[in-house]
Structures are given as structure tokens and as C-alpha cells.
Scaffold this motif. Sequence first.
Motif, PDB file in Angstrom:
ATOM      1  N   ASN A 198     -17.256  73.740 -48.875  1.00 51.02           N
ATOM      2  CA  ASN A 198     -16.777  73.429 -47.469  1.00 51.02           C
ATOM      3  C   ASN A 198     -16.273  71.862 -47.592  1.00 51.02           C
ATOM      4  OD1 ASN A 198     -17.633  75.361 -45.922  1.00 51.02           O
ATOM      5  ND2 ASN A 198     -19.693  74.745 -45.502  1.00 51.02           N
ATOM      6  N   GLN A 199     -16.545  71.152 -48.641  1.00 55.72           N
ATOM      7  CA  GLN A 199     -15.336  69.927 -48.781  1.00 55.72           C
ATOM      8  C   GLN A 199     -14.182  70.453 -49.071  1.00 55.72           C
ATOM      9  OE1 GLN A 199     -17.216  66.869 -51.430  1.00 55.72           O
ATOM     10  NE2 GLN A 199     -19.318  67.749 -51.416  1.00 55.72           N
ATOM     11  N   GLU A 244     -18.672  64.097 -46.236  1.00 49.24           N
ATOM     12  CA  GLU A 244     -19.193  65.156 -47.549  1.00 49.24           C
ATOM     13  C   GLU A 244     -20.928  65.181 -47.209  1.00 49.24           C
ATOM     14  OE1 GLU A 244     -19.390  61.233 -49.314  1.00 49.24           O
ATOM     15  OE2 GLU A 244     -18.045  62.252 -47.930  1.00 49.24           O
ATOM     16  N   ALA A 285     -23.134  66.263 -45.602  1.00 48.76           N
ATOM     17  CA  ALA A 285     -23.713  67.844 -44.958  1.00 48.76           C
ATOM     18  C   ALA A 285     -22.739  68.971 -45.667  1.00 48.76           C
ATOM     19  CB  ALA A 285     -23.785  67.934 -43.786  1.00 48.76           C
ATOM     20  N   LEU A 286     -21.942  68.702 -46.475  1.00 54.76           N
ATOM     21  CA  LEU A 286     -20.958  69.785 -46.723  1.00 54.76           C
ATOM     22  C   LEU A 286     -21.479  70.244 -48.253  1.00 54.76           C
ATOM     23  CD1 LEU A 286     -17.622  68.572 -45.300  1.00 54.76           C
ATOM     24  CD2 LEU A 286     -19.150  70.144 -44.149  1.00 54.76           C
ATOM     25  N   SER A 287     -21.282  71.409 -48.588  1.00 51.47           N
ATOM     26  CA  SER A 287     -21.289  71.940 -49.886  1.00 51.47           C
ATOM     27  C   SER A 287     -19.992  71.585 -50.559  1.00 51.47           C
ATOM     28  CB  SER A 287     -21.387  73.490 -49.960  1.00 51.47           C
ATOM     29  OG  SER A 287     -20.386  73.897 -49.337  1.00 51.47           O
ATOM     30  N   HIS A 312     -26.165  71.650 -40.291  1.00 51.70           N
ATOM     31  CA  HIS A 312     -25.632  70.449 -40.211  1.00 51.70           C
ATOM     32  C   HIS A 312     -24.223  70.638 -40.897  1.00 51.70           C
ATOM     33  CE1 HIS A 312     -26.230  65.668 -41.064  1.00 51.70           C
ATOM     34  NE2 HIS A 312     -25.664  65.883 -39.946  1.00 51.70           N
ATOM     35  N   GLY A 313     -24.038  71.082 -41.908  1.00 49.58           N
ATOM     36  CA  GLY A 313     -22.713  71.512 -42.606  1.00 49.58           C
ATOM     37  C   GLY A 313     -21.836  72.201 -41.558  1.00 49.58           C
ATOM     38  N   GLU A 314     -22.156  73.410 -41.040  1.00 49.73           N
ATOM     39  CA  GLU A 314     -21.622  74.152 -40.119  1.00 49.73           C
ATOM     40  C   GLU A 314     -20.726  73.317 -39.066  1.00 49.73           C
ATOM     41  OE1 GLU A 314     -23.333  78.764 -40.733  1.00 49.73           O
ATOM     42  OE2 GLU A 314     -24.396  77.170 -39.170  1.00 49.73           O
TER      43      GLU A 314
END
Length: 248
Positions: A172-173, A165, A167-169, A141-143
Motif C-alpha cells: 500500500n505504500q 506509511e 499504517a500502510l503495508s 487503519h491502513g485502508e
Amino acid sequence: MLFDDLYIRAVRLKPHTDGDLGYTAAIPAIRCLKRLELKSPVTFFVGENGSGKSTLLEAIAVAFGFNPEGGTQNFHFSTSETHSPLYRFLTLEKGIHRPKDGFFLRAESFYNVASEVDRLEEVDMGLLRSYGGKSLHSQSHGESFLSLSLNRFGGNGLYLLDEPEAALSPQNQLALLSRIHQLVGLKSQFIIATHSPILMACPNAEIYSISDDGIVPTEYEQTEHYQLTKAFLENPQRMLRYLLDETD
């Protein structure tokens, strides 16, 4: 970007009755909305769950011509008609230029957007190249969120992001924040509903706090998100003691 270069310069609520607005008439921030001026290439809507920030962002997106579930203005799929009628009563004051690109990202319906991209790839081979070259479903999801911003967002665009944000670590944020700053340099405008104190630290961004008191411009350090995060990180044990004592 200067004020005149913004693709959306203001949002106004047309004359209406409460019945026209459906359930959104019960949201204090919507009831208070008259004219909301956007002065920066990056505008954040922040507030508690249920405050109306995502509802307002959705209405702006649909009023501009985006698919209610997300995607580009060329996406016309629908899996569930859940968007509010608010968009019918918004007037968008537009700038002198039209965006050459655009995307409406909704965390809650991104799966449906990824499925639509795969379907369109079967019709138009090569579409996936603009999304990083592989199915968004084949990535985490994040990727897939980050891949979208890095590959599909090309500049000279209007990008509306609803809680990106989700799905983002934190790392990655920060990567998304860097990409937003880069795209602003490529004549892009962002309107973002978020809870992330990392994203809302974007330089020169305008922050609107949405609550029962209405829609109020707020400095970054004055947002509840910043203050709570700062208080917790400075002394997590004290905060935990307070929280646990309160809930015992």
C-alpha cells in the motif's frame, strides 16, 4: 509543476527569541532554519525520531491555515492543544496560484480526524462520499489512509502528510506512491515527513535530511533510510549477527 506553480515555494523563520519558540528552540534543525526553498512538487523531510521533521511540517501546515490535528482548512475541532508555537514565526513564500484542495494528514491524530468526519456527516449528509462512501472508522487503519488519498485528494491541491506509511503495508505504500505521482500530474504539491524508503523514491522528489547538523538536501541513495534498508536486505543474516552480538 514549475517552481512558480508551487503553492509554497519557501519557508522562512522570522526574527525571534528562544522563548518565542518554546520547546522547539532546543531542536538544532529549527535553530539553524533561516530560509528553506522548495523546488519540487514533492518534498520529503527525513530524519531520526526527535529530529524536528514532524514539528516543522506541523508548523508549515498550521501557518498555511490547516487544523493542527489534521484535516482540511475547514476543520476546526480540537481535542488537545499540543502543537508548538513555531507556526507563528514562519513566513510561507507562496506561489502565484492558490490550491483548490488541501489536506493535512497526521498519523498520530488520524482517529480524531475520522471522528470529525463522522460528526460532520451528521450535519452535512453526503460528505462521506468524498471519503470513499463509508466511515473511516469502519475500515482498518491502513485502508482508511489509502481511501483518503484515493478519494478525498482530488488534485490542484496542497497535501501535507506526516508519516503516512505508519499504517500502510509495503504494497500500500507503493499504491500511495503511485497516487502521489498521479496527483502531481494534476497540479498538486506534497510535503511529506517520512521514514519510508519506498515513498522517498518518488521520481524527481526533493529530499531534505533533518538532523543536529541542520536541514540538508540529500540524494535518495545517500539517505540513511536507503542505505540501512539496502544493507539489511542484501545480507540480513550478517546484519542480525552484528546486532545480536552488539546487544549480548
